[in-house]
Design an enzyme around this catalytic site. Structure first.
Site, mmCIF file in Angstrom:
data_model
loop_
_atom_site.group_PDB
_atom_site.id
_atom_site.type_symbol
_atom_site.label_atom_id
_atom_site.label_comp_id
_atom_site.label_asym_id
_atom_site.label_seq_id
_atom_site.Cartn_x
_atom_site.Cartn_y
_atom_site.Cartn_z
ATOM 1 N N LYS A 19 36.222 41.735 37.635
ATOM 2 C CA LYS A 19 36.073 42.711 36.630
ATOM 3 C C LYS A 19 35.387 42.196 35.310
ATOM 4 O O LYS A 19 35.746 41.508 34.670
ATOM 5 C CB LYS A 19 37.333 44.673 36.098
ATOM 6 C CG LYS A 19 36.181 45.153 35.378
ATOM 7 C CD LYS A 19 37.699 46.216 34.696
ATOM 8 C CE LYS A 19 37.245 46.732 33.317
ATOM 9 N NZ LYS A 19 37.474 48.138 33.281
ATOM 10 N N SER A 49 37.013 52.920 34.384
ATOM 11 C CA SER A 49 36.173 52.101 34.573
ATOM 12 C C SER A 49 36.364 50.977 35.423
ATOM 13 O O SER A 49 35.143 50.208 35.485
ATOM 14 C CB SER A 49 35.763 51.280 33.144
ATOM 15 O OG SER A 49 37.610 50.985 32.801
ATOM 16 N N SER A 69 41.990 53.472 34.169
ATOM 17 C CA SER A 69 40.846 52.249 34.359
ATOM 18 C C SER A 69 40.848 51.701 35.596
ATOM 19 O O SER A 69 40.008 51.568 36.305
ATOM 20 C CB SER A 69 40.412 51.948 33.410
ATOM 21 O OG SER A 69 40.022 52.715 32.450
#
Lengths: 483, 107
Positions: free
Chosen positions: A82, A157, A181
């Protein structure tokens, strides 16, 4: 629920096979790169791909002597990261314009541990800007599409981290979870996502959003690979004073023990109004089958649950407003041109650099911390946070793990909630509690809606009891395979 | 928090200034609407009597016994840090050893 019997909910584990030399790193990497070439233009999971470096590293691992490779716990495992975690040599944007062009001078500890264990870093993954969002629509570099339905959001997210695993663009990825997330996008994309206990995994090199809530954890196509990766990234780090010195167990040991005799709590508050009937059916069906496997299913109450989302949005935004003060156009990334004074430079840089949701949260956080409002909002939220945490401590005196839906609905449509922040925040209603309480958890696929969208079951565990969460997760995985 | 005190445009401008954010007038209106809605929703925390509840800033404080206090503090000793040149390379404007910013002191 019309179950699509052709859809496989889990992938075959790869980590042990790689270590034993039964699977080739180069072959796995090529599968990931082929999937990226075929679908990333549309799905938009990767922001950058380290193709050459990854290819060279995979070949190196395959060429190793078996004894040498056997020492590397994740030998040749392709991993996507990420883009809120730093990797030296790769950009780190946090999906924000304000970090465009930033080249971090160091590597996050969790990523370094992967590299040291032989993992191959494939590239950096799209997410909501600064990990703020539940749909991945807040990225400055475009929305991520759900591989199971490209008109749907992948969740957020860590939307890129979940979509990449779902689309075969990496067998394993790292995500971060501040209010859901990792778990919420894992549920929406039909993959396994693990939220480690607060302090279990170092955050050094994580671009901070809300420091009392942020966690780093793995997403994978099956529970066993997630357990392997968690075992590598967990542990104390001198560079992160909040990381725990508690010993790290082997999370793959005991994974197959099953749920016989285990006490599973089912909190009424997570099955109320607003829960989609198909999600309810899939989760309740899974719980019934865990009971048939010998688990003792107990109704429990977590009475303060309905106060979790408002508590979360006070605490998370307050911490974010402080953490994001560092983005001022001086030290990294973007600076607005044509500012004559220092004050103008700060404001123009932040105005042009931050997206709408980030600004909204900075303003909200600044508001709740400002003179005259601090006690009414921030202190109040911290008090309620204690009540929420205490709910879990009380529950865990009676049960070994808690099972709930991960999300109230399957993946919603792109654009459906993007104009209504409050509606978007409620997508996190079942996940924010674990962050506030510091406990661990996971989302594991447990079904498919009639539209072909994945459904996840959330498993919550005591502080530092990831082993039990993963064991229940493995039982859920096995149920699906024998269905 | 008092009874449903909606956020005014003035409030938005005040916190924007505190947060070093420059908002367009469209953004100000939008943020006024969103902040009012979100803070209105937060009001429900007032249903709880928390007079006797200690605030919880972070979770380690709750886990007495699970971990020794300060167990993870490292020794205070001199160690190498990141190389200055590599850190400065990330700055939008810098010379060898300083970040450059617009002039701060007027004369």
């Amino acid at each position: 629920m019309a179950k699509n019997t052709t859809q496989k909910l889990f992938t075959d584990p790869v980590v042990a096979g790689l270590r034993a030399g039964e699977r080739k790193a180069t072959v796995l990497l090529h599968e990931s790169l082929d999937a990226i070439d075929a679908r990333n233009k549309r799905v938009n999971a990767y922001l950058s791909v380290a193709r050459e470096h990854a290819t060279a590293r995979a070949a190196e691992i395959d060429a190793m002597a078996p004894a040498e490779r056997g020492k590397l716990r994740l030998a040749g495992l392709p991993c996507g990261i990420k883009d809120v975690l730093t990797v030296e040599g790769l950009p780190a944007t946090a999906s924000s314009r304000i970090l465009k062009g930033y080249q971090p001078p160091y590597t996050a500890t969790a990523v370094q541990k992967l590299i040291d264990a032989g993992a191959v870093i494939v590239g950096k993954l799209n997410c909501d800007e600064f990990a703020m969002g539940s749909s991945n629509e807040n990225s400055a570099y475009g929305v991520v599409r759900n591989p199971h339905g490209e008109d749907r959001v992948p969740g957020g997210s860590s939307g890129g981290s979940a979509a990449a695993v779902a689309a075969g663009m990496a067998p394993v990825t790292l995500g971060t979870d501040t209010g859901g997330s990792i778990r919420q996008p894992a549920a929406f994309c039909g993959v396994v996502g693990v939220l480690p206990t607060y302090g279990r995994v170092s955050r050094y090199g994580l671009i901070a959003f809300a420091s009392s809530l942020d966690r780093v954890g793995p997403l994978a196509g099956n529970v066993r690979d997630a357990a392997e990766v968690l075992g590598v990234i967990a542990g104390h780090d001198v560079m992160d004073a909040t990381s725990s010195t508690a010993p790290v167990p082997d999370y793959t040991e005991g994974l197959d023990k099953g749920v016989k005799g285990m006490r599973l709590g089912v909190p009424a508050e997570y099955f109320g109004e607003g829960l989609d009937p198909e999600v309810r059916e899939a989760v309740e069906g899974t719980i019934a089958r865990l009971k048939a496997e010998g688990a003792e299913v107990k109704p429990i109450s977590l009475p303060h649950t309905r106060y979790a989302v408002p508590t979360y949005y006070v605490i998370a935004t307050a911490e974010a407003s402080a953490n994001l003060a560092r983005f001022d156009g001086v030290r990294y990334g973007f600076r607005a041109p044509e500012a004559e004074t220092l004050a103008q430079m700060y404001r123009k840089t932040r105005d042009l650099g931050f997206g709408a949701e980030v600004k909204r949260r900075i303003l909200l956080g600044t508001y709740v911390l400002s003179a005259g409002y601090y006690d009414a909002y921030y202190k109040k939220a911290q008090q309620v946070r204690r009540l929420l945490a205490q709910d879990f401590l009380n529950a865990f005196a009676e049960v070994d793990a808690i099972v709930t839906p991960t999300t109230p609905t399957p993946a919603f449509k792109i654009g459906e909630k993007s104009d209504d922040p409050l509606a978007m925040y409620l997508a996190d209603i079942y996940t924010v509690t674990a962050n506030l309480a510091g406990i661990c958890g996971a989302s594991v696929p447990c079904g498919v809606s009639k539209d072909g969208l994945p459904i996840g079951i959330q498993i919550l565990g005591k502080h530092f009891d990831e082993a039990t969460v993963l064991r229940v997760g493995q039982a859920v995985e096995r149920l699906q395979e024998t269905a | 928090m008092t009874e449903r005190d909606a956020v005014s445009l003035e409030d938005v401008r005040r916190v924007a200034e505190l947060a070093q954010l420059e908002l367009s007038s469209d953004e100000e209106t939008r943020m006024q609407r969103d902040l009012s809605a979100i803070l209105g929703y937060v009001q429900q925390l007032n249903e709880l009597d928390t007079a006797k509840v200690e605030p919880l800033a972070q979770i380690a404080a709750l886990l007495h016994g699970a971990e020794r206090e300060n167990a993870s503090l490292r020794e205070d000793e001199v160690r190498a840090s990141l190389e200055r040149k590599r850190v400065m390379a990330s700055a939008p404007v810098a010379d060898e050893s300083y970040f450059k910013v617009p002039k701060v002191i007027e004369r």
